[in-house]
Design a protein around this motif. Sequence first.
Motif, PDB file in Angstrom:
ATOM      1  N   UNK B 296       0.695  -1.076   0.292  1.00  0.00           N
ATOM      2  CA  UNK B 296       0.014  -0.115  -0.558  1.00  0.00           C
ATOM      3  C   UNK B 296       0.878   1.017   0.172  1.00  0.00           C
ATOM      4  N   UNK B 297       0.745   2.442  -0.607  1.00  0.00           N
ATOM      5  CA  UNK B 297       1.143   3.603  -0.139  1.00  0.00           C
ATOM      6  C   UNK B 297       2.045   3.665  -1.722  1.00  0.00           C
ATOM      7  N   UNK B 312      -4.162  -0.661 -17.222  1.00  0.00           N
ATOM      8  CA  UNK B 312      -5.698  -0.654 -17.203  1.00  0.00           C
ATOM      9  C   UNK B 312      -5.914  -0.448 -16.184  1.00  0.00           C
ATOM     10  N   UNK B 313      -6.366   0.212 -15.250  1.00  0.00           N
ATOM     11  CA  UNK B 313      -5.499   0.690 -13.928  1.00  0.00           C
ATOM     12  C   UNK B 313      -7.446   0.216 -12.686  1.00  0.00           C
ATOM     13  N   UNK B 315      -9.869   0.696 -10.169  1.00  0.00           N
ATOM     14  CA  UNK B 315     -10.034   1.749  -8.922  1.00  0.00           C
ATOM     15  C   UNK B 315      -9.748   1.565  -7.721  1.00  0.00           C
ATOM     16  N   UNK B 318      -6.244   2.060  -6.927  1.00  0.00           N
ATOM     17  CA  UNK B 318      -5.684   4.436  -6.663  1.00  0.00           C
ATOM     18  C   UNK B 318      -7.202   4.231  -4.978  1.00  0.00           C
ATOM     19  N   UNK B 319      -7.186   4.134  -5.138  1.00  0.00           N
ATOM     20  CA  UNK B 319      -8.010   4.974  -3.918  1.00  0.00           C
ATOM     21  C   UNK B 319      -7.845   3.815  -2.391  1.00  0.00           C
ATOM     22  N   UNK B 320      -8.764   2.704  -2.558  1.00  0.00           N
ATOM     23  CA  UNK B 320      -8.013   1.369  -1.358  1.00  0.00           C
ATOM     24  C   UNK B 320      -6.686   1.552  -1.036  1.00  0.00           C
ATOM     25  N   UNK B 321      -5.946   1.482  -1.883  1.00  0.00           N
ATOM     26  CA  UNK B 321      -4.154   0.925  -2.217  1.00  0.00           C
ATOM     27  C   UNK B 321      -3.646   1.503  -1.903  1.00  0.00           C
ATOM     28  N   UNK B 322      -4.258   2.518  -2.482  1.00  0.00           N
ATOM     29  CA  UNK B 322      -3.406   4.183  -2.313  1.00  0.00           C
ATOM     30  C   UNK B 322      -1.739   4.310  -3.106  1.00  0.00           C
ATOM     31  N   UNK B 323      -1.746   3.219  -4.537  1.00  0.00           N
ATOM     32  CA  UNK B 323      -0.809   3.617  -5.507  1.00  0.00           C
ATOM     33  C   UNK B 323      -0.649   4.565  -6.715  1.00  0.00           C
ATOM     34  N   UNK B 324       0.319   5.116  -6.515  1.00  0.00           N
ATOM     35  CA  UNK B 324       0.504   6.600  -7.396  1.00  0.00           C
ATOM     36  C   UNK B 324       1.052   5.725  -8.401  1.00  0.00           C
ATOM     37  N   UNK B 325       0.716   6.188  -9.707  1.00  0.00           N
ATOM     38  CA  UNK B 325       0.784   5.993 -10.554  1.00  0.00           C
ATOM     39  C   UNK B 325       1.536   7.035 -11.715  1.00  0.00           C
ATOM     40  N   UNK B 326       2.710   6.729 -12.025  1.00  0.00           N
ATOM     41  CA  UNK B 326       3.428   7.982 -11.516  1.00  0.00           C
ATOM     42  C   UNK B 326       4.178   7.851 -13.701  1.00  0.00           C
TER      43      UNK B 326
END
Lengths: 399, 399
Positions: B296-297, B312-313, B315, B318-326
């Motif tokens: 997470x994060x 294809x990410x 949701x 993004x929302x619950x695991x708070x992975x940042x896609x840069x």
Amino acid sequence: MLSQSARRTARTLPLRAFQTPTSPLQRRNISAYGYEQAKALTFTNYGEPPDVLSLHTHSISPPYGNLMTLRFLASPINPADINQIQGVYPSKPTFTTSLSTKDPIAVAGNEGVAEVIALGEKAKAEGFKKGDWVIMKGPGFGTWRTHASAQPSDVVRLEDEVREGITPVQAGTVSINPCTAYRMLQDFTPLCEGDWFIQNGANSGVGRAAIQLAKKWGVRSINVIRARDDKAKEEEMKQELREIGADIVITDAELQAQGIRDMAKQWTNGGREPIRLGLNCVNGKPAIAMAKLLAAESHFVTYGAMSKQPLTVPASLLIFKDIHFDGFWVSRWADRHPEEKKRTVEDVLGMTRRGEFRDMPVDEIKWEWESKGEGLIGKVKNTLEGYRDGKGIFVFGKT
Amino acid sequence: MLSQSARRTARTLPLRAFQTPTSPLQRRNISAYGYEQAKALTFTNYGEPPDVLSLHTHSISPPYGNLMTLRFLASPINPADINQIQGVYPSKPTFTTSLSTKDPIAVAGNEGVAEVIALGEKAKAEGFKKGDWVIMKGPGFGTWRTHASAQPSDVVRLEDEVREGITPVQAGTVSINPCTAYRMLQDFTPLCEGDWFIQNGANSGVGRAAIQLAKKWGVRSINVIRARDDKAKEEEMKQELREIGADIVITDAELQAQGIRDMAKQWTNGGREPIRLGLNCVNGKPAIAMAKLLAAESHFVTYGAMSKQPLTVPASLLIFKDIHFDGFWVSRWADRHPEEKKRTVEDVLGMTRRGEFRDMPVDEIKWEWESKGEGLIGKVKNTLEGYRDGKGIFVFGKT
């Protein structure tokens, strides 16, 4: 530990309910021995709310030590509450046998405001007092209930000056939507006065909160709503959002039409006033259409996926435009930053008191002592089917 | 401005080429008047490299003021160079008529190392001297050429102590792949000793650089390569990556097989040594399979899309695991942070000198004065078709 007599003394103080007796049934929730009678919408197994919810009656012992007895004032029905009952939400409720059942049950609902009606000495020592208003510290406590037993660590106390002039509905809906909007505008990219953000689901609770907060901070908004067959209704909704501070309101169809880039340039002074942030609760193609309007190096924050579509990100937006795709979940944030949650809630309630922040339209569902389970569960079902524009919120009678 | 005679003096200093005459043709690039004869692979219009590239001969005036004449030593053929010729790369080359053509042409190639063979007084005042090695400051300069006229702002000078013991091939390939790996490991999330990262395209130049840098910094790597029909070849490649420091090497098929979560847990001590970073140059489903293994994060950084699939990410990541896609693009970074580029290059070359950083296998393409355009362009075509494991690099004879 308090002695049994001390506990009884604590419970014999007059309650406001006594002062305005409107029904002979009203005080049935206090037993002769100081036990609080409580009702709660509970479930034993995950499933569709109408199938698994039931109204459970139990009693709460007089509080001692750091325990407090809460009387709920207002508890909204949020989409996440429904997902939690369905078992598809990552934050799980607490299943317990402490509500006098053989099998463990969970109380539904995650957001709400309650009044402290009795408390032990340790809770007092931690700064709580009778009459205090508290909101939940995080999810999973169970708020669709008339009363609950809680510890100080379960709640955030609203200072007397913070709750002044605030209604239960306002306090009961501050934790999720306004906090989500507030932190997403603050925590991902520094927005200066004159900068823009763009969001979809602009008519949602978070969307409306974001419009108003941004307006107050001098940040401008491009707001996307779903196109409606009823164009008069669509225009009315646009107007409503403009009235609370939206600079631009367009439909998802307009967002995806040709020429949107030129229009966006026009709105943003040729791009010199950049769109630095995107807020997304819809997903799917329209979300990416929104991301394409962002200035290089912006952040695109997803906090929902109402279309149930994934987010298909073109590599060029990541690599060459350096757009950061992040997510936001208010529960994780509240868990990580309890002090910040307190400050954020206080700030929003301050704006509310000063008339700078308007409530989302709500559909108040009266929950009296004599309310039947069937009727209350029916209201949850209605929210599930999303027939309303406003948000359903249980408002508890002075039981 | 220097006088004409001063300029001529600058050009009459002996060149190393004169000291080791191996061919009577070798000095044809210096005219009797101090003009440098140069050849370059150029194009007038975007298109497929074999169709649009041609070998163009021109002359370079003796340098004055802040001008410097460069002799290229080594210039690699990177995939981005091909995309740039095709016109599909966001960083455009410089089209100019200054190479004595009627229509504007551009010189292909973005990376390379060159030697300063002559320079004006102002360039000297900026700290440059004859014999200096320089690399390009950013993309678009055009490096597939024997000589060029440049200004100090076009290049990064390699200090004498930095280039000591470094070959032209090493210096000519340091700017893109090792810098990309270095910054992606450093700039997105703080990695502590014992932390893990996961990457696909592990056999690429960036992949190999990342393995080695991480190893040196005490960070461990899970490396994903494409599954091969030839299993012996696949195992050989795994072994090769382990030899340069890879902790775990798996194929994309293994990554997507059942049980990968349990295996990842085993590798990372039950998840207590978290995978905090993902590096992606492939995209598509296998990339998301990799993202799902992140703690997470974490950050998931895309720097390529070799599969030509989108990302294809879900949701929930993004929302619950708070992975940042840069995303990461070394050109943008170099442009924004020239000083950091210098330091990064110096650090990598230092490791190279100390034997701590091994080169990517390369396929040296000799470019002599008499080399024909057809042959050189053929090599570019081969790179385009990706038939090699190593990277094609032009290595210039001492013309």
